[in-house]
Design an enzyme around this catalytic site. Structure first.
Site, short mmCIF file in Angstrom:
data_model
loop_
_atom_site.label_atom_id
_atom_site.label_comp_id
_atom_site.label_asym_id
_atom_site.label_seq_id
_atom_site.Cartn_x
_atom_site.Cartn_y
_atom_site.Cartn_z
N GLU A 286 0.85 -1.20 0.00
CA GLU A 286 0.00 0.00 0.00
C GLU A 286 0.88 1.24 0.00
O GLU A 286 1.84 1.34 0.77
CB GLU A 286 -0.90 -0.01 1.24
CG GLU A 286 -1.75 1.24 1.42
CD GLU A 286 -2.47 1.27 2.75
OE1 GLU A 286 -3.33 2.15 2.93
OE2 GLU A 286 -2.17 0.42 3.61
N LYS A 349 -9.53 2.71 -2.85
CA LYS A 349 -9.97 2.11 -1.60
C LYS A 349 -11.37 2.57 -1.24
O LYS A 349 -11.67 3.77 -1.24
CB LYS A 349 -8.98 2.47 -0.48
CG LYS A 349 -9.25 1.75 0.84
CD LYS A 349 -8.16 2.08 1.86
CE LYS A 349 -8.41 1.33 3.16
NZ LYS A 349 -7.38 1.64 4.18
N CYS A 399 -5.19 -2.76 3.10
CA CYS A 399 -5.04 -2.61 4.55
C CYS A 399 -6.30 -3.02 5.30
O CYS A 399 -6.67 -4.18 5.35
CB CYS A 399 -4.62 -1.17 4.87
SG CYS A 399 -4.19 -0.90 6.61
#
Length: 416
Positions: A286, A349, A399
């Site tokens: 990430e 995301k 994440c």
């Protein structure tokens, strides 16, 4: 099956003064909270979760008012979540550059909010007493509140009770049928069975314990069978060559422009030293690329060159932006480059971290908008859409999204 007491216990309670009852109640509530946070990392003693709620149920057995039950549940939840979420203060202070007092305040506020669900659980237990058997009321209440916690205000499913069993590989196999909420249901049910046997010691409580034991045994039998099935399926499953590259860049310098070239150099060297076979996949973490990849500069071209030199697909994290009508939206993104170096897809995301990547409730409480300067203020992506890699589909979870069952399920349904 409602909670009752033996004549001996009832007499003992009658002889106990109200202040003593209050102290005992708070003590057992705190004990419940301590056992809960010991069940999760960093301690990770998942077996404790099977008995962690017995102290809270003991604290509630003599409680006559919903208000007092709510307060005892809140105390238990606060003790648990401060122990579980303590690290948030460290993260927002060291990487969000907030003052220490503000980092601690954010952690405590989050713990107070999450404790409300334990408080509502305790209040619900007392409200349902005499109306619904405890062995039905407690598990049903818990998973309803856990589901609400997982979805309200974009959801915070962190450390749902079933996740305490992450070491218990056999038990957690039932999650492919019930999800994590099924695991939580069974943990609460077993707590109730233990509590009933300890307090009532009646024929009914022993029958309940036997039924729960057989249910628990069935879950373990399913887990053993399921693991065997998965092992057999993997033997004939098609393989894919993947190189995972971790540069271990210190977070304190990651976004410093003076270190951008060094960061890209580290990932270049590691990727070229350990390339996947041609047509394989190289994965960087990430935001491994600490700049907006949309800017076509020298660093942009060096990243492209990694895919070209290795003749592999390259998946990496980077910030991106999009211009709206009146403002610029920033995204936490993952890019997929083809072996030719061109952008083959981008995922933004979807589920952002509260007080890590965005500031919730800013429209309700405008004064907290000032937190955005230190924490970050991203825009959520449009959906869990897989990236296309030749004849394969890649489902990306960045994440925090790794704890979202619905994200994995959406990708699986899309054949990713």
């Amino acid at each position: 099956m409602s909670i009752s007491m033996t004549p001996h216990n009832r007499k003992a309670v009658m002889e106990t003064s109200p202040p003593q009852q209050t102290r005992y109640g708070v003590f057992f509530a705190l004990l419940c909270g301590v056992l809960l946070f010991l069940s999760f990392p960093k301690f990770g003693l998942g077996v404790i979760a099977w008995i962690a709620f017995i102290p809270l149920l003991m604290a509630l057995q003599n409680v006559a008012t919903i208000r007092r039950a709510f307060l005892l549940g809140w105390v238990a939840g606060l003790a648990a979540y401060i122990g579980i979420m303590y690290w948030i203060a460290y993260v927002v202070v060291n990487y969000g550059y907030l003052p220490l007092y503000l980092g601690i305040a954010i952690m405590i506020l989050l713990a107070c909010y999450l404790s409300l669900y334990v408080a509502l659980f305790a209040a619900g237990i007392v409200y349902c007493r005499g109306k619904v058997p405890l062995y039905l009321a407690a598990p049903a209440l818990w998973i309803c509140l856990e589901y609400l916690k997982s979805h309200l205000f974009t959801g915070f499913p962190w450390e749902n009770l079933g996740y305490s069993q992450f070491h218990n590989i056999i038990f957690i196999q039932m999650a492919d049928i019930t999800g994590v909420f099924g695991l939580s249901f069974l943990i609460i049910l077993l707590n109730v069975a233990f509590f009933e046997v300890l307090v009532k010691r009646s024929k009914e409580s022993l029958i309940l314990a036997a039924v729960v034991f057989f249910l628990w045994s069935g879950v373990y039998a399913y887990g053993i069978l399921r693991i065997h099935q998965i092992d057999q399926a993997l033997k004939s499953a098609p393989g894919m060559d993947v190189s995972l590259i971790q540069g271990n860049i210190d977070q304190s310098i990651k976004w410093n422009e003076n270190f951008q070239k060094d960061t890209i150099r580290i990932y270049e060297e590691l990727s070229l030293r350990h390339p996947s076979p041609e047509g394989g996949l190289i994965v960087w973490p990430e935001t491994a690329v600490p700049f907006n990849f949309q800017h076509e500069n020298d660093l942009h071209r060096r990243v492209q060159a990694v895919a070209e030199k290795t003749k592999s697909w390259l998946l990496f994290g980077s910030m991106s932006f999009g211009t709206a009508s009146e403002s610029t939206d920033y995204f936490n993104s993952a890019y997929l480059l083809s072996p030719r170096g061109d952008i083959h897809g981008k995922y933004d995301k979807v589920h952002l971290v509260p007080y890590g990547e965005y500031v919730p409730l800013r429209t309700v409480f405008p004064f907290i908008s000032s937190l955005a300067a230190g924490i970050g203020d991203f825009t959520e992506g449009k959906g869990f859409d897989p990236l296309i890699m030749a004849d394969r589909k890649i489902g990306v979870m960045i994440c925090y999204e790794g704890i979202l069952p619905e994200a994995a399920r959406t990708y699986k349904n899309a054949a990713a």
